[in-house]
Write an enzyme that holds these catalytic residues in place. Sequence first.
Site, PDB file in Angstrom:
ATOM      1  N   ALA A 196       0.798  -1.229   0.000  1.00  0.00           N
ATOM      2  CA  ALA A 196       0.000   0.000   0.000  1.00  0.00           C
ATOM      3  C   ALA A 196       0.829   1.276   0.000  1.00  0.00           C
ATOM      4  CB  ALA A 196      -0.934  -0.001   1.205  1.00  0.00           C
ATOM      5  N   ASN A 229       1.538  -3.754   8.144  1.00  0.00           N
ATOM      6  CA  ASN A 229       2.172  -4.097   6.878  1.00  0.00           C
ATOM      7  C   ASN A 229       2.907  -2.907   6.280  1.00  0.00           C
ATOM      8  OD1 ASN A 229       1.413  -6.789   6.823  1.00  0.00           O
ATOM      9  ND2 ASN A 229      -0.456  -6.406   5.675  1.00  0.00           N
ATOM     10  N   HIS A 286      -0.959   7.352   3.249  1.00  0.00           N
ATOM     11  CA  HIS A 286       0.361   6.986   3.761  1.00  0.00           C
ATOM     12  C   HIS A 286       1.408   7.893   3.114  1.00  0.00           C
ATOM     13  CE1 HIS A 286      -1.439   3.444   5.517  1.00  0.00           C
ATOM     14  NE2 HIS A 286      -1.854   3.029   4.335  1.00  0.00           N
TER      15      HIS A 286
END
Length: 276
Positions: free
Chosen positions: A129, A197, A227
């Site tokens: 991601a 993760n 993010h």
Amino acid sequence: MFERKIAIIGCGAIGSILAKSIDEGNAGNTELRVLFDLQRKRAEELAGEISTSSRVADEIEDVLDDDEVDLVVEAASQEAVSEYSVDVLRSGKDLIILSIGAFSDQKLLSEVREAAEDSGQFVYLPSGAILGVDGIQAAEIAGFEEAVLTTRKSPETLSKTKFVRENDIDLSGLTEPRVVFEGPASEAVEAFPESVNVAATLSLAGSGFQDTRVKIVADPSLDQNVHEIKVRGEAGEFTTKAMNFPSPENPKTSYIAALSAIRTLRNLTGPIWIGA
């Protein structure tokens, strides 16, 4: 091109996207042979949704004993990484791991690395991601002065996390962004397993769990996860920002995480690999 014969462990959102992509010929020169899930019905349902004749395994040994399978994709959980990784490698199969947060356990990471070295197999960790992993790995060679991951989520999402509940952090009625956690990745992966993760990927690509800083922010203006990575070192200063849309299969999963796994398969079976 080199054909890879695939087994998928975990038939949830990402496993389903990956299986269907292989079935449609969109994941490189790959053939899906085996599906395995602890909830066998879920594997059976997925097998019924694709045109390729894929076997549903009763137990993990069915995957390990299949001599045709040469690449296993873990799309299940951190527990699956811990339980199956070493055995998969020792059975003579390469391994793609999507639940990268499992490697916040340094003992497990060492065991998997040792098993890969001893067996001559390879472990692949897709970027998932976040963006810029290839650049981070390249810059790390020259050394980092700073590596920071800032994850922004809606107050509603963060209010459901164990860390916020246990620390009595009230995010109701929030009108501006609020930092709810700031510390090393080694602590972040325990405090926010939902984001483990992402933090683990940055830590493994960069300067480790202790030297990677993580900031978790509740932002009332957001309805998706963001993010942002900032890296500064001898090679320069780099910033990436990912605003991820949810998977069409499961709104709790970032779509880019599944696409990252598909790209990894394309890279492994194609004649040209772009990126570090």
